[in-house]
Scaffold this active site. Structure first.
Site, PDB file in Angstrom:
ATOM      1  N   GLY A  68       0.822  -1.199   0.000  1.00  0.00           N
ATOM      2  CA  GLY A  68       0.000   0.000   0.000  1.00  0.00           C
ATOM      3  C   GLY A  68       0.857   1.249   0.000  1.00  0.00           C
ATOM      4  N   CYS A  69       0.215   2.387  -0.264  1.00  0.00           N
ATOM      5  CA  CYS A  69       0.949   3.646  -0.388  1.00  0.00           C
ATOM      6  C   CYS A  69       1.472   4.124   0.963  1.00  0.00           C
ATOM      7  CB  CYS A  69       0.058   4.699  -1.039  1.00  0.00           C
ATOM      8  SG  CYS A  69      -1.564   4.878  -0.275  1.00  0.00           S
ATOM      9  N   PHE A  70       0.569   4.194   1.967  1.00  0.00           N
ATOM     10  CA  PHE A  70       1.017   4.643   3.288  1.00  0.00           C
ATOM     11  C   PHE A  70       2.076   3.696   3.849  1.00  0.00           C
ATOM     12  CE2 PHE A  70      -3.364   6.609   3.648  1.00  0.00           C
ATOM     13  CZ  PHE A  70      -2.914   7.920   3.713  1.00  0.00           C
ATOM     14  N   THR A  71       1.877   2.407   3.596  1.00  0.00           N
ATOM     15  CA  THR A  71       2.780   1.422   4.173  1.00  0.00           C
ATOM     16  C   THR A  71       4.172   1.526   3.574  1.00  0.00           C
ATOM     17  OG1 THR A  71       1.866  -0.109   2.582  1.00  0.00           O
ATOM     18  CG2 THR A  71       1.000  -0.218   4.786  1.00  0.00           C
TER      19      THR A  71
END
Lengths: 326, 326, 326, 326
Positions: free
Chosen positions: C128-131
């Site tokens: 994921g992007c945030f991750t």
């Protein structure tokens, strides 16, 4: 809700029936505790002095009747009663008009130009946003016969609130941020509305070009209007005098000084329309720039102004905000 | 810096002399390690095959000489060599031209219309951003004698990068966010540039109205162009054929399909100019909308395109980015 | 589509089946002429070397089978194969996992930390992007045992493209422009993904607080990460040395200089992750700030990077854009 | 200028002396005709009941004297009298304090917590924007001893008006649009201000981490506050009760419902502070989110509120705007 003479009897909503208004618009928390009710125009007419209607075109004209108008005043923010000519309405809106018998008694609610008629009607057709800005900008020139009526071009720019809250990919943040576009070129429905009113002012038919653009900002309309001057020797000061004649005493219209053109932010969150112009000597054209807040003077604010006129209340009651430019 | 045929010999800067370029523009970290040097045009001319100049008007014309042009090719992104008529330049720029003897050999670098002349010159005047978009949008109509030359109006919208990086309260975020305005109405310096080039295409003098607007976005120019059609019976398809004649094989010009008008984001970060149009039958006008990225096709990208032409490199080398619409 | 080793065999779409891809995304006009096809994973598996899947959670895990994985490599940009623990997935995603037998062979595709496993798998779960931004920012500190694992707080900010193109009033321009908010506080699904990976790096279970915020911009994620330092006398330089140890040779990770913190724009339109940090001596905390472009390193770019690793292509092939900061 | 009890005697300005205020801020056209005067504090003190001062730090403390305070009440919107400890002020502001003898009599004007002291002072130090939002969000938890004082982290986000109108490349539109960044990490001057006030509430010294971020919007501050709960079994409702105890009757503080977190737009153009929170059970942390309009509750609005308290006027006089969320 700051209006000194107003009490809100009902708020209705199709999408949010039963919800607290402030749960839909949390900025109203602790300020307005009303619940969105199902619309029942008969009940509203019985309970209220005035009803504000804001519905997609074709619906208000279905609901309204002479009987309702006998009981209550109506300010229709939608488009159904703006176009006086049934055929013109049907050509541009692609739908039959459901209550043509009411068209005659409806008044086009452009306050600065129709004040006397508004006073005496029970049905006001509140003008569109682009139209308000465009007609206010051009009417003095038309009225005084200063421009070639076949040469009018209006290039308008609108913030995204102009599109309303309907779900649509085109008004998603990522779609309309950081870009600009023209839309409904030569086919926007505010065109016949502007033409109708300028024709009335001119005393003859006016056809013009109108192009709206979408700008990545919340609010505001800027109308850049072009027309050929009839008299190539007319001066800035002479034209300014004409604008002063019509607007010098208007509270909600402010004329900028020579060399200054309005920005939409100067009118934000207010009912003002700011207007500036210059003469382009090389081409013998006048360029007039008008600015409004599309949600105030272009919609709800002008609706309040119309109500004030209809009920004999001071015209600026509830509308006295100083614009917020930041 | 992705260009397969280019090696950067020097980068110069007045404000950042001695600094790493990537400390000024940290997006270039680990990609370009050059240091900003003090400008010394003689040294640059000795070390380079081509110099790109981007200076405020009046400076490049002071620095350039025939001797320098004997040593190196010049692409001037500034305004000094765009206007061929010395008096016109001086009227609009309010300053004397310092090297009028070079005006004759300079070529106005609008690639799609001046390709052959660009090939043979040592001095290219890279066009302005508004002008590139406006001239590309209107030239086919002018060339084919389809419009009334006295009726041209260009209403243009630009993102804030158009203003450059000079410190100015007017381009502060809080000043130009969430608002729009017209500026330099009937007095913007790109006007004579557009007129010069359209006049050349027309074979007669063209005067027109040009109004730029500032839009709260980073990049992009949209030019909405209006003109009266000479033949009221001409069809969309006939005019499309004309655009295809001039642009059908141009890599960097894309014509939109009927009913579609370009958005600036479709060209963002690319060297494309997208063009769409419609006929407004009611008023017998054509409305042409052109879109470019002002920093690419409107400035640095077209400069690269000019370099490619001058050096016989494939015209799209280094310019092949697909636009980024998000 | 600039990737030197890639040929696109099929593009599929549920919403746009039968449409030209470039009619949905007009920035691709004249660059990609493919038609959106109906998805048929068997056919895709037969025709392709690798399939990129980007579907709402719960769908990819229904479609994928061991048979398909025998025929083709899969890079799943969705969430279905990121969480290794079936129960954790089902707790956070509120749905049963449909192909738990594939979880074991899937590899979490955070390229800089899982390169060797990515090389050898046929199923990559693209992070994921945030991750991506959070794990890259914190892993060196966790790996070297420098911080109190119970003290980690990640306060993340994302542009609106993070929300995808689904119709939703919350991502309308007028709703998310000119405002910011936290959302899914203490409940965002990227939390267990970050915890899983940091736990693996730590060799013990990590629980942390993660709060995403929506920012009115197109692209970019900024993760501001807080943790208590175990050794109150550790210096900036010692920690910088640790970051250099893990990232000094990584092409797509750039460490800022002392006193400089990354801005999202420095990574825009690139596959870079920029990381900076400081020690807050007064509170004995470290503050690490990571920045990525959520659509590139946080999604499609890292997917390409994974493909390059899986196929033994140069890791930066097709990913070599210089960031665009304007 | 809508305040029922206020008459403006003078407006002074260093940069715009002699200019009409409405020529600098044209949104005030036809609403305020005052001229910007040169500042002469003696004259102002003679002519006025209260002076609002908004100057860069170090200047107000030079100008103010006991003699002036004998003649007039002062509300200082700048930083000079906020920090009670002279050394702390000088450490963070890197300048000597010029009137330390006034520090004792100055009152930190956070209205909801200092109302009684504000009533009795002649010198109010109006709080900073970040500090107002942070202290209001955390004080009930601190006062009731619910959180570990060493665990407080405040991650704050501010619109660009927070930076004022000083010319600076960093606040140019093209520099701060479409990006976000942390700045002055672990070194912002609002840190000691927050610590001072929370320490007073706690009755013991509080040190905390504070990180401001710049968000591409005009107005608004969002403070996301983290702290470890002392009692891991405390419920949402118990904590809500605590917030109600302190804020249930406060007109300008609104607590959101469970599961709802404030957005900055819900407070825009108003003096409200909206506060919401959740318990992150997994980590035993509380996350509190506060939102204000930095120009109103974070500056001028709170200054008016302080004036109202000082003069015994109704506290919400002139401050009764409903927030504008569009």
């Amino acid at each position: 809700m700051h209006h000194p003479e107003v009490e809100i009897a009902h708020v209705t909503s199709h999408s949010f029936t039963g919800k607290r208004y402030s749960s839909v618009y949390p900025n109203f928390n602790q300020r307005f505790n009303g619940i969105c009710e199902e619309e029942d125009i008969e009940k509203l007419a019985d309970d209220s002095d005035v009803i504000f209607i804001a519905l997609p075109h074709g619906i208000a004209s279905k609901k309204l009747t002479k009987e309702i108008l006998n009981k209550v005043k109506i300010i229709d923010i939608g488009a159904d009663f703006r176009i006086k000519n049934k055929k013109t309405y049907e050509d541009w809106y692609k739908t039959e008009h459901e209550s043509p018998e009411l068209l005659e008694q409806s008044v086009y609610g452009l306050c600065e130009w129709k004040r006397n008629k508004i006073k005496d009607t029970k049905l006001v057709a509140n003008p569109g946003c682009f139209t308000t800005c465009s007609i206010l900008s051009l009417s003095p020139l038309v009225k005084e016969n200063l421009i070639d009526l076949s040469s009018i071009i209006i290039d308008a720019k609108s913030g995204a609130t102009g599109a309303g809250r309907t779900l649509d990919i085109g008004t998603h943040f990522t779609e309309c941020n950081e870009t600009t576009k023209a839309y409904k070129v030569a086919s926007h429905r505010h065109t016949p509305e502007i033409e109708q009113e300028l024709s009335e002012v001119a005393g003859q038919e006016v056809l013009l070009s109108f192009t709206p653009h979408l700008i990545p900002m919340q609010r505001g309309i800027l109308a850049t209007c072009y027309a050929n001057l009839k008299d190539s020797s007319i001066t800035y000061e002479e034209i300014k005098e004409v604008y002063n004649k019509y607007y010098g005493k208007e509270y909600f219209i402010r004329l900028t000084e020579k060399g200054i053109f309005p920005e939409t932010k100067w009118t934000r969150n207010s009912n003002y329309c700011d207007i500036g112009f210059t003469i382009d000597r090389r081409t013998n054209r006048i360029v007039v720039v008008g600015a409004i807040d599309n949600l105030i003077k272009g919609a709800a604010g002008q609706a309040i102004q119309n109500m004030n006129i209809m009920f004999g209340i001071e015209e600026k009651a509830g509308l006295d905000n100083i614009p917020i430019s930041l």
